[in-house]
Each structure stands twice: as structure tokens, then as C-alpha cells.
Design a protein around this motif. Structure first.
Motif, PDB file in Angstrom:
ATOM      1  N   LEU A   1     -64.736  45.542-139.480  1.00 16.21           N
ATOM      2  CA  LEU A   1     -64.237  45.421-138.110  1.00 16.21           C
ATOM      3  C   LEU A   1     -62.739  45.660-138.130  1.00 16.21           C
ATOM      4  CD1 LEU A   1     -64.685  44.487-135.112  1.00 16.21           C
ATOM      5  CD2 LEU A   1     -64.225  42.166-135.918  1.00 16.21           C
ATOM      6  N   VAL A   2     -62.240  46.570-137.282  1.00 14.41           N
ATOM      7  CA  VAL A   2     -60.809  46.867-137.252  1.00 14.41           C
ATOM      8  C   VAL A   2     -60.300  46.747-135.814  1.00 14.41           C
ATOM      9  CG1 VAL A   2     -60.896  48.342-139.300  1.00 14.41           C
ATOM     10  CG2 VAL A   2     -61.253  49.366-137.057  1.00 14.41           C
ATOM     11  N   GLY A   3     -59.008  46.991-135.621  1.00 14.93           N
ATOM     12  CA  GLY A   3     -58.443  46.937-134.276  1.00 14.93           C
ATOM     13  C   GLY A   3     -58.164  45.515-133.816  1.00 14.93           C
ATOM     14  N   THR A   4     -57.964  45.376-132.507  1.00 22.00           N
ATOM     15  CA  THR A   4     -57.545  44.088-131.948  1.00 22.00           C
ATOM     16  C   THR A   4     -58.603  43.004-132.097  1.00 22.00           C
ATOM     17  OG1 THR A   4     -56.028  45.139-130.393  1.00 22.00           O
ATOM     18  CG2 THR A   4     -56.807  42.949-129.813  1.00 22.00           C
ATOM     19  N   VAL A   5     -59.884  43.352-132.062  1.00 20.90           N
ATOM     20  CA  VAL A   5     -60.919  42.324-132.245  1.00 20.90           C
ATOM     21  C   VAL A   5     -60.814  41.740-133.651  1.00 20.90           C
ATOM     22  CG1 VAL A   5     -63.385  41.816-132.159  1.00 20.90           C
ATOM     23  CG2 VAL A   5     -62.402  43.439-130.537  1.00 20.90           C
ATOM     24  N   ALA A   6     -60.509  42.568-134.635  1.00 17.77           N
ATOM     25  CA  ALA A   6     -60.272  42.050-135.988  1.00 17.77           C
ATOM     26  C   ALA A   6     -59.027  41.175-136.013  1.00 17.77           C
ATOM     27  CB  ALA A   6     -60.121  43.208-136.972  1.00 17.77           C
ATOM     28  N   PHE A   7     -57.977  41.594-135.317  1.00 18.73           N
ATOM     29  CA  PHE A   7     -56.727  40.824-135.263  1.00 18.73           C
ATOM     30  C   PHE A   7     -56.979  39.406-134.752  1.00 18.73           C
ATOM     31  CE2 PHE A   7     -52.914  39.445-132.937  1.00 18.73           C
ATOM     32  CZ  PHE A   7     -51.949  39.572-133.919  1.00 18.73           C
ATOM     33  N   GLN A   8     -57.942  39.244-133.842  1.00 17.49           N
ATOM     34  CA  GLN A   8     -58.252  37.926-133.300  1.00 17.49           C
ATOM     35  C   GLN A   8     -58.780  36.962-134.366  1.00 17.49           C
ATOM     36  OE1 GLN A   8     -60.986  39.047-130.217  1.00 17.49           O
ATOM     37  NE2 GLN A   8     -59.378  39.611-128.774  1.00 17.49           N
TER      38      GLN A   8
ATOM     39  N   LEU B   1     -58.043  32.528-139.974  1.00 15.51           N
ATOM     40  CA  LEU B   1     -57.999  32.918-141.380  1.00 15.51           C
ATOM     41  C   LEU B   1     -56.683  32.492-142.027  1.00 15.51           C
ATOM     42  CD1 LEU B   1     -59.946  34.465-143.270  1.00 15.51           C
ATOM     43  CD2 LEU B   1     -58.641  36.531-142.773  1.00 15.51           C
ATOM     44  N   LEU B   2     -55.576  32.614-141.278  1.00 11.90           N
ATOM     45  CA  LEU B   2     -54.259  32.255-141.817  1.00 11.90           C
ATOM     46  C   LEU B   2     -53.860  30.815-141.503  1.00 11.90           C
ATOM     47  CD1 LEU B   2     -52.287  35.517-140.956  1.00 11.90           C
ATOM     48  CD2 LEU B   2     -53.175  34.825-143.190  1.00 11.90           C
ATOM     49  N   GLY B   3     -54.586  30.183-140.577  1.00  9.30           N
ATOM     50  CA  GLY B   3     -54.271  28.808-140.225  1.00  9.30           C
ATOM     51  C   GLY B   3     -53.071  28.676-139.313  1.00  9.30           C
ATOM     52  N   VAL B   4     -52.930  29.602-138.351  1.00 10.27           N
ATOM     53  CA  VAL B   4     -51.812  29.574-137.410  1.00 10.27           C
ATOM     54  C   VAL B   4     -52.321  29.867-136.007  1.00 10.27           C
ATOM     55  CG1 VAL B   4     -50.129  30.319-139.141  1.00 10.27           C
ATOM     56  CG2 VAL B   4     -51.307  32.038-137.754  1.00 10.27           C
ATOM     57  N   ARG B   5     -51.476  29.616-135.019  1.00  8.63           N
ATOM     58  CA  ARG B   5     -51.778  30.020-133.644  1.00  8.63           C
ATOM     59  C   ARG B   5     -51.017  31.292-133.337  1.00  8.63           C
ATOM     60  NH1 ARG B   5     -51.429  24.127-130.640  1.00  8.63           N
ATOM     61  NH2 ARG B   5     -53.326  23.262-131.559  1.00  8.63           N
ATOM     62  N   LEU B   6     -51.732  32.309-132.920  1.00  6.86           N
ATOM     63  CA  LEU B   6     -51.116  33.598-132.629  1.00  6.86           C
ATOM     64  C   LEU B   6     -50.880  33.738-131.134  1.00  6.86           C
ATOM     65  CD1 LEU B   6     -53.274  35.906-134.933  1.00  6.86           C
ATOM     66  CD2 LEU B   6     -51.067  34.861-135.441  1.00  6.86           C
ATOM     67  N   PRO B   7     -49.819  34.448-130.730  1.00  6.20           N
ATOM     68  CA  PRO B   7     -49.567  34.650-129.294  1.00  6.20           C
ATOM     69  C   PRO B   7     -50.664  35.470-128.644  1.00  6.20           C
ATOM     70  CG  PRO B   7     -48.107  36.013-130.628  1.00  6.20           C
ATOM     71  CD  PRO B   7     -48.798  35.079-131.579  1.00  6.20           C
ATOM     72  N   HIS B   8     -51.105  35.052-127.472  1.00  9.35           N
ATOM     73  CA  HIS B   8     -52.223  35.715-126.807  1.00  9.35           C
ATOM     74  C   HIS B   8     -51.855  37.087-126.258  1.00  9.35           C
ATOM     75  CE1 HIS B   8     -55.293  32.535-126.926  1.00  9.35           C
ATOM     76  NE2 HIS B   8     -54.266  31.703-126.917  1.00  9.35           N
ATOM     77  N   THR B   9     -50.568  37.398-126.173  1.00 13.04           N
ATOM     78  CA  THR B   9     -50.165  38.703-125.640  1.00 13.04           C
ATOM     79  C   THR B   9     -50.620  39.852-126.528  1.00 13.04           C
ATOM     80  OG1 THR B   9     -48.032  38.412-126.761  1.00 13.04           O
ATOM     81  CG2 THR B   9     -48.154  37.805-124.421  1.00 13.04           C
ATOM     82  N   ALA B  10     -50.875  39.575-127.802  1.00 15.12           N
ATOM     83  CA  ALA B  10     -51.277  40.635-128.734  1.00 15.12           C
ATOM     84  C   ALA B  10     -52.780  40.666-128.954  1.00 15.12           C
ATOM     85  CB  ALA B  10     -50.568  40.437-130.076  1.00 15.12           C
ATOM     86  N   LEU B  11     -53.547  39.933-128.136  1.00 18.96           N
ATOM     87  CA  LEU B  11     -54.977  39.772-128.384  1.00 18.96           C
ATOM     88  C   LEU B  11     -55.868  40.545-127.431  1.00 18.96           C
ATOM     89  CD1 LEU B  11     -55.007  35.916-129.038  1.00 18.96           C
ATOM     90  CD2 LEU B  11     -55.075  37.724-130.743  1.00 18.96           C
ATOM     91  N   GLN B  12     -55.309  41.220-126.435  1.00 19.00           N
ATOM     92  CA  GLN B  12     -56.125  41.864-125.414  1.00 19.00           C
ATOM     93  C   GLN B  12     -56.533  43.267-125.830  1.00 19.00           C
ATOM     94  OE1 GLN B  12     -57.055  39.821-122.934  1.00 19.00           O
ATOM     95  NE2 GLN B  12     -55.796  38.350-124.069  1.00 19.00           N
ATOM     96  N   THR B  13     -57.757  43.679-125.464  1.00 18.21           N
ATOM     97  CA  THR B  13     -58.242  45.010-125.810  1.00 18.21           C
ATOM     98  C   THR B  13     -59.347  45.436-124.855  1.00 18.21           C
ATOM     99  OG1 THR B  13     -59.108  46.404-127.602  1.00 18.21           O
ATOM    100  CG2 THR B  13     -60.004  44.173-127.419  1.00 18.21           C
ATOM    101  N   GLY B  14     -59.603  46.733-124.808  1.00 20.21           N
ATOM    102  CA  GLY B  14     -60.675  47.256-123.974  1.00 20.21           C
ATOM    103  C   GLY B  14     -61.706  48.021-124.769  1.00 20.21           C
TER     104      GLY B  14
END
Length: 365
Positions: free
Chosen positions: A125-132, A137-150
Motif C-alpha cells: 500500500l502506497v500514497g496517502t492511505v499508507a501515510f495514515q 507505527l511510529l507512536g506519534v500524532r500526525l497533523p490531519h492536513t497531510a492525511l486527505q486523499t481522493g
């Protein structure tokens, strides 16, 4: 960047174990048996199941030297699904730990392909869905601005697709079970092949494969025997991204076990592709999003003391040649002086800890 509480990291580890166990036990009938076979100097597990009319059906499982796969082969009879408990774990991680969940359609698509064997056949799995997946996996909270995809993107090495000797069911059938409006999009260079599938509303699924040869192959679809009739779009730099992927759980339903790129490779790859986006349509916006994701992951890995792995990926990419170095350099110049200093100082320190001169990688001494 806020770190996850240890209790939530423990819950995620438990979920990861249970989802892999559950998928493994549900994919293989207790009436069959596992056998190991050697191919090109490496041993692989296969699953044999007798056919009703005689003969047997053989399915590829995975490498014998993958300890998680082999452990499940050895304890196959003891594996049991625990669907309700896993759904509760997913819900807790989303509602209490504020971890990201995918768009419901993206989650359903990924789950359908997982059940069809895509990840068993070493797809990634690659792209933004993988980024989610990286927050947990890293044990952190990521900013939601980088999580959107179509869209949702999937990748596989062509050599693996040829070598596994197994295949998914027809991809279009798998996707239409999720949304009956899915249709094939004929490839512009060869209308007989499809690397993309889309719903009536415009949501796209795309299959990708590395192009490690001439740039001429970038525009032509690659035949992928394991992908149930789908072809794949060859892309440069993708071999770096999907080499040695890691296991993760997509927080959807009862948890979907997936393979995603190693976070350090995802970060460096995003630096590279962010400056190679076409300027037409929304290429600039996508480039900015790529760079945001790269910076976010680099910050997360530095914060969680994983900068050495990040440094190794950075050096590997840098050593691949001028085109790679130029892209990395241009992307880092685009992030701004303050961000660049915040990232490069710990990166240089990690390179130095590996007994390498940071200056040889254009890092501060």
C-alpha cells in the motif's frame, strides 16, 4: 509533535498481532496443508488444498525466512479470529488516541484487496492511505492536513508478480464488490490494459510498479500476472520506496493488516517526487503535499529517536546518482531555512554516528 501514550502503543501492537493472525487463519482452510519449496536459492511457503474433483490447488504464502509467516504456519491449527475484540481495539485507538482512520471507501477497498490476497502476494500500500498508518507505527500524532486523499494506490515489483506463481481473483470483481460502479480505465498507451479503476463518483484505484530501466517504459503499462488482470504503471524511484516494506494495520473495521513502505523510505521518496510533479493541473499542490508528508515523517522519526534509519535511507538515495541528489536538494531548499535546519542537524549527527562525513552528503559538518 505529541507522542502516543505507552498504553496506546501497546494496544496497537496487540491489534497488529491479532489482525495478522485472523487474516492468516481466515485465508487458509484447516483442511489444507503448508509445504515449503525452493526457488532461486530461497525457500517459500505454499498452501495445498485438495480440489473437489481431484488434484490440488496451490497458493503462495510467503518466504520461509519471514519469522512471522513461519510462526503462523507452525501454529496454524491454533489461530482463531477475534473480530469483535479487534473492532473494539480499533475504536479505542481512533477515539481515545486520536489516531487517523482512512476514508470509509479507501478502507473498504484496502480490506477487499487484503482479503483477495494482495498483501500476501507481497503487494504494498502506497500514497496517502499508507501515510495514515505511520502515526500508530511510529507512536506519534500526525497533523490531519497531510492525511486527505481522493484515491488509493497499490504497488508491486514486477519480478515478484511473475515469480510468486499465484494470483488474486479478477481485480474488477473485487472492486465491484465494494462499489458496483467501479470500471476499468483503458491505459492511454495501450487500451487493452488498465492500471486505473474508478467509481462513478471519480474515486480512483491505481496499481504501480517500479521502472528500473529506460524512461521510455514510464508511459507504458506493465503486465502483472499476480494482480488479477490489472496492469501496473511503471514509475521511476518506486523501487526505492517499496523495497523491504513493513507490516502495519490500517485502522478500519476490525483492523486491516497491510504492508507499507518503511517510514524512512517514504519520507525520502516524498522529498524526491515532490519536485518532479508536473506543473499542470494540481501538480504544484500535490508537490507541496508530498513535501509536507516528508517533513512530517522526518520530524516524527527524529522525535522518536529513529534518525539513524532516516540517515541510512537518505545516504542510499543520495548515492544513487545526480538526478536523485538534485531532487533531494531542490526539495530541501523549498521547505524553508528554519525547517531545513531543524531536519538537517540531527540527520548530519546520525550520518556522523555511522562514521561517515556529513559534508559528503551536503549536510552541515
Amino acid at each position: 509533535m505529541k507522542l502516543l501514550d505507552h498504553s496506546y502503543r501497546t494496544l496497537y501492537s496487540e491489534l497488529a498481532q491479532r489482525t495478522l493472525d485472523a487474516q492468516f487463519s481466515s485465508e487458509f482452510s484447516i483442511e489444507g496443508r503448508f509445504v515449503s519449496m525452493e526457488s532461486r536459492g530461497r525457500r517459500y511457503w505454499y498452501f495445498d488444498l485438495a480440489k473437489p474433483g481431484g488434484g490440488k490447488q496451490r497458493r503462495y504464502v510467503g518466504p520461509v525466512d519471514d519469522p512471522e509467516i513461519t510462526a503462523r504456519v507452525e501454529h496454524f491449527a491454533d489461530l482463531k479470529a477475534d473480530h469483535r475484540a479487534r473492532r473494539k481495539l480499533v475504536s479505542t485507538l481512533i477515539r481515545e488516541a486520536y489516531l487517523p482512520r482512512p476514508d470509509p471507501l479507501a478502507g473498504d477497498i484496502t480490506q477487499a484487496l487484503a482479503r483477495a490476497g494482495f498483501f500476501r502476494l507481497r503487494g504494498v500500500l502506497v500514497g496517502t492511505v499508507a501515510f495514515q498508518c505511520y502515526a500508530a507505527l511510529l507512536g506519534v500524532r500526525l497533523p490531519h492536513t497531510a492525511l486527505q486523499t481522493g484515491d488509493t494506490d497499490f504497488a508491486q515489483f514486477h519480478s515478484i508478480s511473475v515469480a510468486v506463481g499465484d494470483a488474486m481473483p479478477p481485480v474488477l470483481d473485487v472492486l465491484r464488490a465494494v462499489d458496483p460502479t467501479f470500471r476499468e480505465i483503458p491505459h492511454p498507451a495501450d487500451g487493452r490494459a488498465s492500471t486505473q479503476f474508478a467509481t462513478r463518483s471519480g474515486y480512483k484505484v491505481e496499481f504501480l510498479t517500479p521502472n528500473t530501466g529506460s524512461a521510455e517504459h514510464d508511459g507504458r503499462p506493465a503486465t502483472m500476472p499476480a494482480l488479477g488482470g490489472a496492469a501496473a504503471q511503471p514509475l521511476r524511484f518506486l523501487d526505492f520506496l517499496i523495497y523491504q516494506p513493513v507490516r502495519a494495520v490500517l485502522l478500519h473495521g476490525a483492523g486491516v493488516p497491510v504492508l507499507v513502505p518503511a517510514p524512512e523510505r517514504f519520507a525520502i521518496h516524498k522529498l524526491i517526487v515532490s519536485v518532479r510533479r508536473r506543473s499542470d493541473n494540481d501538480g504544484t499542490a500535490k508537490g507541496d503535499k508530498d513535501r509536507d508528508q516528508a517533513v512530517t515523517l522526518m520530524d516524527a522519526m527524529i522525535e522518536t529517536r529513529q534518525s539513524e534509519a532516516l540517515a541510512e535511507a537518505y545516504m542510499e538515495a543520495w548515492d544513487r546518482g545526480p538526478a536523485w541528489r538534485d531532487a533531494i536538494g531542490a526539495s530541501l531548499r523549498a521547505v524553508g531555512e528554519e525547517t531545513r535546519a531543524r531536519l538537517l542537524a540531527p540527520l548530519a549527527a546520525s550520518v556522523r554516528a555511522l562514521s561517515v562525513d556529513p559534508a559528503s552528503y551536503h549536510l552541515p559538518a
